[in-house]
Motif scaffolding. Structure first.
Motif, short mmCIF file in Angstrom:
data_model
loop_
_atom_site.label_atom_id
_atom_site.label_comp_id
_atom_site.label_asym_id
_atom_site.label_seq_id
_atom_site.Cartn_x
_atom_site.Cartn_y
_atom_site.Cartn_z
N VAL A 1 0.75 -1.20 0.17
CA VAL A 1 0.09 -0.09 -0.09
C VAL A 1 0.95 1.30 0.02
O VAL A 1 1.28 1.74 1.00
N PRO A 2 1.19 1.76 -1.32
CA PRO A 2 2.13 2.86 -1.25
C PRO A 2 1.44 4.26 -0.75
O PRO A 2 0.15 4.53 -0.83
N HIS A 3 2.41 4.79 0.09
CA HIS A 3 1.86 6.37 0.62
C HIS A 3 2.86 7.32 0.29
O HIS A 3 4.26 6.96 0.30
N GLN A 4 2.48 8.68 -0.45
CA GLN A 4 3.30 9.45 -0.28
C GLN A 4 3.70 10.01 0.87
O GLN A 4 2.61 10.42 1.78
N CYS B 1 7.07 -9.54 -6.09
CA CYS B 1 5.84 -9.61 -5.30
C CYS B 1 5.34 -8.23 -5.01
O CYS B 1 5.86 -7.31 -5.36
N PHE B 2 4.27 -8.15 -4.08
CA PHE B 2 3.60 -6.73 -4.18
C PHE B 2 4.53 -5.91 -3.03
O PHE B 2 4.02 -4.92 -3.16
N ASN B 3 5.39 -6.56 -2.52
CA ASN B 3 6.28 -5.66 -1.63
C ASN B 3 7.15 -4.49 -1.95
O ASN B 3 7.83 -3.66 -1.29
N SER B 4 7.23 -4.44 -3.25
CA SER B 4 7.87 -3.18 -3.73
C SER B 4 9.44 -3.13 -3.87
O SER B 4 9.81 -1.90 -3.91
N CYS B 5 9.96 -4.29 -3.35
CA CYS B 5 11.53 -3.90 -3.43
C CYS B 5 12.32 -3.43 -4.83
O CYS B 5 13.39 -2.74 -4.59
N GLY B 6 11.69 -4.06 -5.79
CA GLY B 6 11.94 -3.27 -6.92
C GLY B 6 11.42 -1.98 -7.24
O GLY B 6 11.77 -1.19 -8.54
N GLN B 7 10.84 -1.32 -6.41
CA GLN B 7 10.18 -0.02 -6.63
C GLN B 7 9.40 0.30 -7.77
O GLN B 7 9.44 1.16 -8.68
#
Lengths: 764, 193
Positions: free
Chosen positions: A248-251, A485-491
């Motif tokens: 869940v990305p947050h700015q 995966c959804f954890n976004s380590c690849g941004q």
């Protein structure tokens, strides 16, 4: 047989040396079953010693799940086998490296890993397939060149990142390097940053507009700003908090539009204290600071932090480094000289266009080394260190795009530099372009990886590289980023074209898929997150890239950016482009869809493990109590060796440490002065009988009081043995007290100490 | 000399007939069958994108196998990780056995039928331990007797030379074994077993 410990004695920073010795003792304690696996897991994570895929002893081989039968059943964490290979993350603050450090890293990659160094999306290095028994030696060899792995993983403050162009950028407000360095040093191991429920990431940028440090996606981000006060120009930071990617990305939210430089460290500390106190501890999925900021609202969060700031004891380190900031300067190895007229080798011009950035210092340039998938071999690392010595000096940095940059290269040297890079296979053009695909480790080594991010990245890179020079300019500069995966380590959220791995079932078989995320913004410090568009089989993703970029080239209006294009044509139309690609064929039609890129095994999600990214939530008190146990253990060793004075001293220190662990649950800022500790402990835990209701705690407390008031006049075996035994009993009672308090839910440390430390003088 | 992290590389003849990625499915099959004696095979890693890198890696607990591309020369490299018992000579014998068994398995693999052959007129021995085996002449002098004894036996009296591979002190200590004959790997394996 000689050891690295002996060879490097005196060549390491003494604190690092001691920390590594402590870690080695913790390994011994775990081996002998004297340290709980959960505490050991978080302990090793805070040393950067991370788990790796299949370390639970199971692996799907494409036909069945095999049990990997290691000889030892010992564990290094819950469901994590001791002998299973692991990952060692190595922190590189702001990405700054020297050639000597690169040589050391190369040696370690060869001797303890698989011969490859991997640059991460947060400017760290990672070594894979490392055995835990090798990690103390590995850490010593790093410490000898000034590198620590401390807090590279776990619920701690991770690597402090910064724009790799800081100090040489043509647009920056000022060089953020010394501030990033000071923050990293100040917060490393800081007592106020040990009680988090999750990790905490900090980034620095020299300007707002470019990608730089990706401030908006960080837990705390600092953008350099200046303002004039009373006719004097002052440095400060636009401070952001609560950003983050993940599922869940947050700015990030603006905390302060101008935080004066002298407030940078104290406010960082105050934020850490508030996060440690109020942040979620039980639910890992909601434990990052972004959730706390959202829950409280930025205004309330700010108010609490500023209140906290007022309560904090003054620390001279807050401003001690500022005198050196103005003088901070990097030393080029060569005189500045223009490129004009130099003979250019074949391929140079293409490389120059994408990989060279002219510094604001005339005659100097930054050369980017494109690393496919962020990887370089030990041999290449040594070669690059030599190249850096010759052309760049100590001015090497890793980047969040998984590359390396050489700064302060004299422009006239660029052709020779290029030749040397080609010689070691590091002369690829395309840095920061669409071919320079970023990918997290994914299913290659990560326990959480669902689909092969690296396999897909390699495939896309290969396909695009072949036609790179014919690509439209608008496409060349797009960014592709892939997470397993959804954890976004690849941004993936901040890429023009982002992908994250997932799985779908077709006819009772699993098929690797990627969710498509379009229109994220790399510029403006990760200024906007992309939109999820739908899921496509992994084997069709290269076609997705082709169709979307073709459409962009065909229908682009004027100088429209990709983000503007995505917004203009809208999700519905984009979905129309993607819909024909969303279905996979039946297995009988094309079985290749049922295995992942670069991996012939039939695809399975059976290898998914429990992530260590967040680590176990282990309280500060648990860590402190474990430290007390370690000291008693060391005391026992000294006793066995006949060093009674040291055995007694360690046992006494262990009791103090156990007492501190309890006191800190009520009084965060207690000092470690023995009188203060004993007094605070007596007032809060002995007089109140909190220690007394289990394991005869009040009797055992007398052991501490007695040893504190009456140190031995002479050290005999009997006396030392008794103190060690008493220390062990006291620690047991401290554990019992801690458990009791946890059951009662009374562990939160209050804002202010309820007891004044002046009382400390009156020891009873 | 107390060194355990030893490696041996056997070079592939006519490697142009092969892609390094050809070995990925083969190594996966090895794991499925746990085919390598005395080894717990764990995983396969593709490093084919790295110039002169480790190529394709088969990770095992005791020691890694890789289709190594070091110096741009394709070969099977075995790198021991776990300590072995016995003398230094015994340890050389053990790792030579493991690498030759690996070569035999690959030569027999139907997926590589008639495309793969190892040459044995040159071997590379690597000591992956800078502390105990610094890259210097003294190390060479110390290891030479054990290596000479080993190769006199397995090369069956054929003349051979031992020489340091590189004198760069930053590199690992490595010895090149050269001879003018190239018997089949299974012949060498029989002699070493």
């Amino acid at each position: 047989m000689p050891t690295w410990k002996e060879k490097l004695a005196g060549k390491m920073d003494s604190q690092l040396e001691e920390e590594i010795d402590v870690f080695e003792t913790q390994i011994a304690l775990r081996r002998s079953g004297k340290l709980d696996e959960k505490i050991f897991a978080e302990t090793r994570l805070r040393r950067g010693v991370y788990g790796q895929r299949y370390d639970n002893g199971h692996r799907h081989d494409g036909i069945r799940t095999q049990e990997l039968q290691y000889l030892s059943e010992m564990t290094k964490g819950p469901d994590t086998l001791w002998d299973a290979p692991g990952m060692q993350r190595i922190k590189i603050p702001f990405g700054g490296l020297t050639p000597d450090q690169m040589d050391a890293l190369a040696e370690l990659a060869e001797e303890y890993s698989d011969g490859v160094l991997h640059v991460t999306t947060r400017q760290d290095f990672q070594l894979h397939y490392v055995h835990i028994d090798d990690t103390p030696t590995l850490m010593r060899r790093l410490a000898a060149v000034g590198i620590t792995t401390r807090e590279a993983c776990g619920n701690s403050i991770r690597n402090v990142t910064a724009c790799p162009l800081a100090g040489v950028c043509r647009d920056e407000v000022f060089d953020v390097t010394p501030y990033a360095k000071a923050s990293s040093k100040f917060l490393l191991g800081h007592p106020d940053a040990q009680g988090f429920g999750r990790k905490f990431k900090i980034a620095f940028s020299g300007c707002r507009e470019r990608a730089c440090g990706l401030v908006n996606m960080h837990d705390m981000g600092c953008i350099a700003v200046k303002r004039v006060e009373n006719g004097e120009e002052k440095r400060g930071f636009e401070l952001y908090v609560g950003g983050g990617l993940g599922a869940v990305p947050h700015q990030a939210k603006l905390f302060d539009s101008f935080l004066p430089e002298e407030e940078l460290l104290p406010i960082s500390q105050a934020i850490a204290r508030v996060f440690a106190r109020l942040g979620e501890k039980k639910n890992r999925a909601a434990a990052r600071i972004k959730f706390l900021v959202t829950k409280l609202g930025i205004d309330e969060f700010r108010r609490i932090v500023l209140e906290e700031r007022k309560t904090m004891p003054v620390d001279p380190r807050w401003t001690g480094y500022l005198a050196a900031v103005e003088k901070y300067k990097e030393k080029p190895s060569r005189e500045a000289s223009p490129l004009n007229g130099r003979q250019r080798p074949e391929g140079f011009d293409e490389w120059y266009r994408t990989n060279v950035y002219c510094q604001r210092q005339a005659g100097y340039a930054v050369a980017a080394i494109t690393l496919p998938l962020g990887d370089l071999s030990a041999w290449q690392t040594r070669g690059l260190a030599d190249v850096a010595r010759r052309f760049s000096g100590d001015n090497v940095r890793t980047t969040v795009e998984q590359n390396i940059v050489l700064r302060w290269v004299s422009e006239a040297d660029l052709p020779d530099l290029y030749r040397e890079l080609k010689r070691i296979g590091l002369g690829d053009a395309g840095a920061g372009t669409i071919v320079d695909v970023t990918a997290c480790p994914g299913t290659d080594t990560c326990k959480l990886g669902i689909a092969s991010s690296r396999g897909l990245a390699a495939e896309i890179r290969t396909r695009l590289a072949g036609k790179f020079f014919n690509l439209d300019e608008a496409v060349k500069n797009l960014h592709i980023k892939i997470s397993g995966c959804f954890n976004s380590c690849g941004q993936h959220h901040v890429a023009d074209l982002g992908f994250y791995g997932t799985s779908r079932t077709i006819g009772n078989r699993k098929v690797p898929h990627f969710q498509i995320v379009l229109g994220g913004k790399w510029q403006d410090n990760a200024g906007a997150y992309g939109l999820a568009m739908g899921t496509v089989p992994s084997k069709r993703i290269p076609e997705v890239v082709e169709r979307i970029t073709d459409r962009f080239v065909r229908e682009r209006q004027g100088t429209e950016t990709f983000q503007e294009f995505v917004k203009r044509i809208g999700k519905q139309e984009l979905t129309t482009i993607l819909t024909p690609l969303m279905q996979g064929p039946a297995y009988e039609q094309d079985p290749s869809f049922y295995s992942d890129w670069g991996d012939p095994r039939e695809f399975s999600i059976g290898d998914l493990g429990v992530g260590e990214c967040a680590g176990e939530v282990v309280s500060v008190a648990q860590f402190d109590l474990a430290a007390a146990e370690r000291m008693v253990f060391e005391g026992q060793l000294r006793l066995d060796e006949g060093d009674y004075a040291q055995a007694d001293a360690l046992a006494y220190r262990a009791m103090l440490q156990a007492a501190i662990s309890l006191v800190k649950t009520q009084f965060q800022d207690v000092t470690d002065a023995p009188d203060t500790v004993v007094n605070e402990f007596r007032t809060r835990f002995y007089d109140t009988q909190l220690l007394g209701d289990r394991y005869a705690g009040s009797r055992f407390a007398q052991y501490l009081f007695k040893r504190h008031l009456s140190p031995p006049h002479e050290h005999t075996r009997d006396q030392a043995h008794r103190t060690v035994e008493e220390a062990q009993l006291f620690i047991e009672s401290a554990y019992a007290c801690y458990d009791l308090l946890t059951e009662r839910g009374g562990m939160a440390a209050p804002l202010r100490p309820p007891v004044h430390t002046e009382k400390a003088a009156g020891i009873r | 000399m107390d060194v355990h992290r030893l490696g041996i590389k056997v070079f592939i003849a006519e490697p142009v007939r092969l892609q390094v990625t050809d070995f990925i499915p083969i190594f996966h099959t090895w794991i499925q069958k746990q085919i390598v004696q005395d080894h717990l095979l764990v995983d396969v890693h593709n490093y084919s994108h790295i110039h002169h890198g480790p190529g394709i890696l088969l990770v095992a607990h005791q020691g890694n196998f890789s289709i190594d591309m070091g110096d741009g020369r394709m070969g099977l490299l075995y790198n021991r990780k776990q300590p072995d018992s016995g003398t230094i000579h015994d340890r050389f014998v053990t790792i030579l056995k493991f690498v030759l068994r690996g070569c035999c398995l690959l030569e027999a693999d139907p997926g590589l039928a008639r495309r793969l052959r190892f040459r044995t007129d040159e071997l590379l021995i690597i000591a992956n331990d800078r502390l105990n085996t610094p890259n210097e002449d003294a190390t060479f002098l110390e290891l030479q007797p054990a290596l000479s004894a080993l190769f006199q036996r397995i090369l069956d009296g054929t003349e051979f030379t031992l020489s340091r591979y590189s004198k760069d002190p930053k590199e690992r200590f490595a010895v090149r074994v050269q001879t003018n004959q190239s018997p089949e790997v299974k012949t060498l394996l029989a002699r070493v077993s």
